[in-house]
Each structure stands twice: as C-alpha cells, then as structure tokens.
Design an enzyme around this catalytic site. Structure first.
Site, PDB file in Angstrom:
ATOM      1  N   ASP A 113       0.859  -1.177   0.000  1.00 30.18           N
ATOM      2  CA  ASP A 113       0.000   0.000   0.000  1.00 30.18           C
ATOM      3  C   ASP A 113       0.898   1.231   0.000  1.00 30.18           C
ATOM      4  O   ASP A 113       2.129   1.113   0.027  1.00 30.18           O
ATOM      5  CB  ASP A 113      -0.964   0.019   1.192  1.00 30.18           C
ATOM      6  CG  ASP A 113      -2.301   0.683   0.834  1.00 30.18           C
ATOM      7  OD1 ASP A 113      -2.270   1.837   0.381  1.00 30.18           O
ATOM      8  OD2 ASP A 113      -3.346   0.044   0.974  1.00 30.18           O
ATOM      9  N   ASN A 123       2.763   2.044  -4.993  1.00 29.23           N
ATOM     10  CA  ASN A 123       1.634   2.698  -5.652  1.00 29.23           C
ATOM     11  C   ASN A 123       1.248   1.841  -6.857  1.00 29.23           C
ATOM     12  O   ASN A 123       2.063   1.625  -7.752  1.00 29.23           O
ATOM     13  CB  ASN A 123       2.055   4.105  -6.108  1.00 29.23           C
ATOM     14  CG  ASN A 123       0.914   4.872  -6.756  1.00 29.23           C
ATOM     15  OD1 ASN A 123      -0.025   4.289  -7.310  1.00 29.23           O
ATOM     16  ND2 ASN A 123       0.994   6.190  -6.701  1.00 29.23           N
ATOM     17  N   HIS A 144     -13.234  -1.124  -8.050  1.00 25.96           N
ATOM     18  CA  HIS A 144     -14.475  -0.345  -8.163  1.00 25.96           C
ATOM     19  C   HIS A 144     -14.266   1.125  -7.797  1.00 25.96           C
ATOM     20  O   HIS A 144     -15.179   1.933  -7.952  1.00 25.96           O
ATOM     21  CB  HIS A 144     -15.603  -0.987  -7.344  1.00 25.96           C
ATOM     22  CG  HIS A 144     -15.494  -0.809  -5.855  1.00 25.96           C
ATOM     23  ND1 HIS A 144     -16.487  -1.219  -5.004  1.00 25.96           N
ATOM     24  CD2 HIS A 144     -14.521  -0.282  -5.065  1.00 25.96           C
ATOM     25  CE1 HIS A 144     -16.144  -0.936  -3.761  1.00 25.96           C
ATOM     26  NE2 HIS A 144     -14.960  -0.379  -3.775  1.00 25.96           N
TER      27      HIS A 144
END
Length: 385
Positions: free
Chosen positions: A254, A273, A293
């Site tokens: 992360d 990233n 999403h």
C-alpha cells in the site's frame, strides 16, 4: 394482519442471506405499491432528515447511552447524560422512535431496540459519520455538477462532484489522508467489511495454498500472495490464519503513509503505488479487494497492466469486488455505483464490463467465484491471454 406478519418473521428466521434480501425487496415493493403520492413524497422527504438526526445522536452519545442501559431512560436522565437540553432531546427522541431507531416505552421514556445497537457500535458510528460528513456533501453537488457537464458519464478522475464539493484539486484518496476527521471513519468503515468469507469454497485458492510446504520460505522462493492496496493488512492476516503454511510468502502493498511502521508476522510489508510498475515478479496470486471499483476503466486498465507485465504463465489476478447482474440489481449496489462515481470516479461492474476491462489489459476472465449472492460479491479470476 398479525398472522401475515408472523409468517414473514418465521420465513425470515429460517432464510439465508439471499432470501432475506428478496423478502426485503418484496416488502419494499408492496409498501410502495400501496402508498399514495403524498405518502411516497413524505417518505423521500424523511430520508433527507433521518441521517443528520442520527449523526446528532452519535455526537451526543445517545445511542451508546441507551444501549448500555438495562432499563428505559427518561428524557431528563438522557439530557443529563448527553448534555443536550431536555426540550430539544424530547423532539429528537420522539422522531427517532417514530422511525423505529429507538423504542418509546411510555411518555418521555425510551430504551434501545435492535437499530439502536447498530448505531451504538463502532462500525455503525463510522459508517454514519463517513456517509454524512463525506458522501452527503458530494451528493448534494451532483445535480449542479451534471448540469454543468451536460449530463455526461464520468470516465475520468480529474474533475468529480467530490472536487466541486470540497473545492480541491487533490484526488479523493490523497485528500482523505490529509483530513483525518474524514480518513479515520473511512478506514473504520473499510475495516468493518473485511473478512475471509471470500475463501470459502474457492477451490483454486484452496488447492494452491495446500501445495505450499509448512517449512520456512527460502530466500529465492516464489511469493504466493500479494495483497495489492491491502491497507493495514486485515485480509493478509485472515488468510495467514487460515493457511499458516503460506506465512513468509505473503506480501502486503500500500502507499507509504498507510504501511509506515506497520509490522505483521509472516507478511512482508512493501510501500507501493499500484499505478507504478509492480515490484513482485511471478507471484502466484495478486489480490485486489475493493480496489477496482474505485476507478474508471482508464485507470483500472493501467492498474491491471502493471500487474500483467510481471505475471508468470500460471499467475492469477484475484479481483474481490461486486459483479452486478445485467438486470434487476438490488438498490444497495446501484447506490454504491453512483456514490463511487461521484466521490472517486469509480463504478460497480457487470460480468460483461469485467470482461471488457480484462481484455483492455491483455487479460481474460477465467472464473468468477461468487460468495455473497445477496450483494453479488465475487472474486473475478484473471489470467494472461
């Protein structure tokens, strides 16, 4: 009427989650069919008021106070505890009781009900605060935003209702990190929906995980599982608990601000990233939970391409997300679709749209493992073409 209600209760008690959702949908439809225009309009007007009143209840610890009491509490007792005036509190309590959020026992005396405990929980508080403080301002700008943009679909993250609402040029996620009063409820909300249910009945993962020896991983051994954009590693932890033999072969990735000082036994922590080149080559699985999403196709394709470029022939991408039906989607998921669009430019996708996205990144949909039918939650398995 009482007999009909009793039958519905009995049916709901023995029903699985998908059936309960169908019962709720049917009841909702019946209610709307038998409401007159005035009742329908009043319902929609009430929907605009209920969330701010619940937000106030959270601010004054009203729900926690009621939930922690074993007996009904008077308005004056609640006023002493919450430090709100009795006159204001009486009006708020009466309104909440009329909406079944709390229970009115007798005149000016109230106690907790099922909904009270929901809003008294850390999860409930976080979701209401995130919804009201972050999403509600964004939703209020949507009519003006779409009028301004000639009612075109959102396909880019450069200018969104989010930007208009909070008057910023930052991306949604960069802005959240800089505003802890919004970021903390967001993180708690995301953490509350983590779980290992996606692994149940997932034969592909189970078969491959059981092949891994229980001996410690060697220095040049292949990485088994990369949790891409995995936050604080809740999914990696749960997976390691289910398959202890894969510990030492897990990587959590992360942004630097998210994984700074993070330590999880058996899990390698890596600042990354996902819009940049994937640093882990040839892993067996690259897992993205509720990541795709958040992004429109243009950005989602780039995320997948960065992973596809380092995949081995037998590597797989596991996208843990919703797969909407082509028709008849439930309101919870259609709501999520529009809220994601407005806040970060994202979208919920149908099977056809997942196939299109995979193809655009040089991949193919190999399997869809559905595990929560009521919300269409599934793992979309992608392989190299």
């Amino acid at each position: 009427m009482d007999a009909i209600v009793a039958q519905i209760h009995d049916l709901a008690k023995s029903a699985d989650e998908a059936t309960r959702m169908e019962i709720q949908r049917a009841l909702r439809q019946v209610q709307q069919e038998y409401q007159g225009p005035k009742e329908i309009l009043m319902d929609f007007a009430n929907s605009a008021l209920i969330m701010p009143i619940i937000r106030i209840g959270i601010d004054i610890n009203l729900f926690r106070t009621l939930a922690s009491s074993t007996e009904p509490l008077t308005v004056h007792r609640l006023a002493e505890t919450t430090h709100a005036s009795a006159e204001l509190l009486e009006r708020i309590l009466r309104y909440l009781a009329s909406n079944n959020v709390i229970k009115e026992v007798e005149c000016n005396k109230y106690q907790a009900c099922n909904l009270t405990f929901v809003f008294a929980s850390e999860k409930g508080e976080a979701m209401i605060c995130h919804g009201f403080d972050f999403h509600a301002p964004i939703l209020r700008t949507m009519p003006e935003y779409f009028k301004e943009t000639s009612y075109q679909n959102i396909t880019s993250t450069k200018y969104l209702p989010f930007h208009k609402s909070f008057n910023t040029d930052l991306s949604c996620f960069d802005w959240l990190v800089q505003h802890p009063e919004h970021f903390v409820p967001f993180q708690k909300t995301m953490t509350s929906i983590e779980g290992s249910e996606w692994t149940e009945g997932f034969e592909l993962l189970d078969t491959e995980a059981k092949k891994i020896p229980s001996t410690p991983a060697g220095p040049s051994e292949r990485v088994f599982f990369v949790d891409v954009g995995g936050g604080h590693g809740h999914q990696s932890v749960l997976l390691g608990q289910k398959y202890p033999n894969i510990l030492g072969r897990l990587v959590l990735q992360d942004l630097p601000t998210t994984v700074k000082d993070l330590q999880i036994e058996g899990v390698s922590i890596q600042a990354h990233n996902f819009f940049e080149k994937q640093p882990v080559q040839d892993a067996k699985f690259y897992y993205l939970r509720r990541i795709m999403h958040d992004w429109p196709d243009q950005d989602a394709t780039k995320i997948l391409q960065n992973i596809a470029a380092v995949m081995a022939y037998d590597s797989r991408i596991l996208i843990d997300d919703a797969v909407l039906p082509n028709t008849g989607a439930v309101w919870q998921e259609t709501m999520a679709d529009l809220a994601l669009m407005a806040s970060c430019g994202g979208m919920e996708r149908t099977t056809r749209q997942w196939e299109y996205l995979a193809d655009s990144a040089g991949l193919k949909v190999e399997q869809i493992h559905s595990y929560v039918a009521s919300t269409y939650t599934a793992v979309v398995v992608l392989a190299l073409k």
